[in-house]
Write an enzyme that holds these catalytic residues in place. Structure first.
Site, short mmCIF file in Angstrom:
data_model
loop_
_atom_site.label_atom_id
_atom_site.label_comp_id
_atom_site.label_asym_id
_atom_site.label_seq_id
_atom_site.Cartn_x
_atom_site.Cartn_y
_atom_site.Cartn_z
N GLU A 186 0.85 -1.20 0.00
CA GLU A 186 0.00 0.00 0.00
C GLU A 186 0.89 1.25 0.00
O GLU A 186 0.78 2.12 0.87
CB GLU A 186 -0.99 -0.01 1.17
CG GLU A 186 -1.98 -1.16 1.05
CD GLU A 186 -3.22 -1.06 1.93
OE1 GLU A 186 -3.31 -0.18 2.80
OE2 GLU A 186 -4.13 -1.91 1.73
N GLU A 309 -4.98 -8.65 -0.56
CA GLU A 309 -5.81 -8.35 0.63
C GLU A 309 -7.24 -8.19 0.15
O GLU A 309 -7.53 -7.32 -0.68
CB GLU A 309 -5.33 -7.07 1.33
CG GLU A 309 -4.02 -7.25 2.07
CD GLU A 309 -3.63 -6.05 2.92
OE1 GLU A 309 -4.51 -5.34 3.44
OE2 GLU A 309 -2.40 -5.82 3.04
O1 AHR Z 1 -5.33 -6.02 6.70
C1 AHR Z 1 -5.29 -4.88 7.49
C2 AHR Z 1 -4.62 -3.71 6.78
O2 AHR Z 1 -5.38 -3.33 5.68
C3 AHR Z 1 -3.26 -3.98 6.20
O3 AHR Z 1 -2.25 -3.85 7.13
C4 AHR Z 1 -3.14 -2.93 5.15
O4 AHR Z 1 -2.31 -3.32 4.08
C5 AHR Z 1 -4.57 -2.68 4.73
O5 AHR Z 1 -4.88 -1.35 4.69
#
Ligand code: AHR
Length: 505
Positions: A186, A309
């Site tokens: 991110e 994710e």
């Molecule tokens: O999964 C939780 C968080 O969500 C992670 O650390 C991040 O990459 C995302 O914003």
């Protein structure tokens, strides 16, 4: 793509139960599609809340009940150490004798003390026990190219060097040959607040120093877009060294409410149920649009879209630390998992890896723990049912779903994916999101021959039913008796809110 000489097509007519006369045609064709990489069924474990500490790791050993549960669903790949945590992580803090490791602060998740008792060696031991591939997210945000490069040498160099010798001194003779490697996480946000132009330049610099050691081919994954940020994908794909890039990531979470008020994991009504399903189904558009942009720069689809994710994000359970992101997991979550995996299966030409967030005790977890007790969530059971798709060839599915309407909006009630495995068995996974209507599929089959038809179902009377430590098996799979082979036809009755996986052999 090789086409089988006999086009195996069956046409199904979906008659939306007695409540509706709508007829829907479903066609699954045996034109062998792209392989569904097993890595689509991957998972994510961050130093966040109780995922690692008081989850996988007890302080001095790995929990084998969790390992056994994840082995059963054939976990193919595990991402670590974050997430946002990855860009504050310095690997040297967490090697060597545990009692001498540096104590640091997890500034991302709750300002708790990180004792670093779970580090590189422990993570790779966990992957060894699970029989899965490690996927390490390297620190670009607060690290240096030298730190990233040194970590790779420590992990993957088989020869003589100070770092390889340090690894040996710490108990590991052979290199681990870690292959999947994320260059930042991110980077548009917690990973450094970069613009895509700036990130692409940094990616090119860092990745230059991610060396390929003999026997350890690296698969570099660039940090990707925040959901529908198509400009990120466009700029990054245009400017990165594509020749040394295996994948580009993308993160998308299902949120029923707003980011400030996401809603409860279990205490919700049909409004939130509908909104969550509509949000989950956006994955189809998001994946399609990112894939189309990637096609511009990579028409041969050499670079994977890695959805590393995904999952539903709700408010934390009342009474728990909000920074720990602990949430329960309901039948709604199972439907989200099944729907999302159907989307990935249907985009297997571009989506070659994914990771649900997160495996244990965090967000849409597979496993919840309470002291030495452990339960399997409805989401876990979906991964169990769907493991038959791992490495199978996807089959094209064409149909028009009936609508599920609520509060003036509509979404498709049914989603489907299908695949054929190396033994010739066909698996069809069907999801009915409608909370009230059963859907009857009356399928006439052309050209498919199978002797046995078996099915399993995951359903529950209420969308917010969940497994608790008092009732750990409230939502669990059962044998599905709603599919019948009738001569040359197949009829399937999908109950409301159900996930069904059929096997035709
Ligand atoms: O999964 C939780 C968080 O969500 C992670 O650390 C991040 O990459 C995302 O914003």
């Amino acid at each position: 793509m090789k086409k089988t000489p006999v086009l195996l097509t069956f046409i199904a007519f979906l008659l939306a139960s007695s409540l509706s006369a709508q007829t829907v045609q479903l066609a699954v064709s045996d034109t062998s599609g792209p392989q569904i990489s097993r890595n689509i069924y991957g998972h994510f474990s961050e130093h966040l809340g109780r995922c690692i500490y008081d989850g996988f790791w007890t302080g001095d050993h790995i929990r084998m009940d969790i390992v056994d549960a994840l082995k059963k669903i054939k976990i193919p790949v595990l991402r670590w150490p974050g997430g946002c945590f990855a860009d504050q992580y310095h690997w040297r803090d967490a090697i060597g004798p545990r009692d001498q490791r540096k104590k640091t602060v997890n500034t991302t998740w709750g300002m708790v003390t990180e004792d670093n008792s779970f580090g590189t060696h422990e993570f790779l031991e966990l992957c060894g026990l699970l029989g899965c591939q490690p996927y390490v997210a390297g620190n670009m945000g607060s690290g240096t190219p030298e730190e990233m490069s040194n970590w790779l040498e420590y992990l993957n160099f088989n020869g003589k060097s100070t770092l390889a010798d340090l690894r040996r001194q710490n108990g590991r003779q052979e290199p681990w040959n870690v292959s999947f490697w994320g260059v930042g996480n991110e980077s548009w946000g917690c990973g450094g607040n970069m613009t895509p132009e700036y990130y692409a330049g940094e990616y090119n610099r860092y990745s230059e120093f991610c060396k390929q050691y003999p026997g350890a081919p690296l698969k570099l994954i660039a940090s990707g877009a925040n959901g529908p940020d198509y400009n990120w994908t466009d700029v990054v794909m245009k400017n990165i060294a594509r020749g040394r890039t295996w994948g580009l990531s993308m993160h998308y979470y299902t949120v029923a409410g707003s980011w400030e008020h996401k809603g409860s994991a279990t205490n919700f009504g049909e409004d939130d149920y509908f909104k969550a399903m509509a949000a989950c189904l956006r994955m189809e558009t998001i994946v399609s649009k990112h894939s189309a942009i990637m096609d511009k720069y990579d028409p041969k689809k050499r670079i994977a879209l890695v959805v590393d994710e995904w999952g539903i994000w709700t408010d934390a359970e009342p009474g728990t630390n909000p920074a720990f992101l602990y949430q329960q997991n309901s039948m709604r979550d199972a439907l989200i998992a099944a729907t999302t995996l159907n989307i990935f299966n249907n985009h297997a030409d571009r989506v070659k890896m994914a990771a649900l967030a997160q495996t244990v005790n965090v967000l849409q977890a597979l496993v919840l723990t309470e002291k030495d007790k452990m339960l399997l969530t409805p989401t876990y059971h979906v991964f169990d049912l769907y493991k038959v798709h791992q490495d199978a060839h996807s089959l094209a599915v064409n149909f028009k779903s009936p609508d599920y309407g609520h509060g003036g909006g509509t979404i498709p009630a049914v989603n489907v994916s299908a695949s054929k495995d190396s033994s010739g068995a066909v698996h069809i996974s069907l999801v009915n999101l409608d909370p009230a209507k059963k859907i009857t599929l009356r399928t006439s089959i052309a050209g498919i021959s199978f002797r046995t038809l078996r099915g399993q179902i995951l359903t529950s009377p209420k969308f917010n039913d969940f497994n608790s430590f008092d009732q750990p098996d409230k939502v669990k799979p059962a044998v599905f008796n709603g599919a019948k082979k009738d001569g040359n036809s197949l009829s399937v009755e999908l109950p409301p809110m159900s996930v069904v996986v059929l096997e035709l052999k």
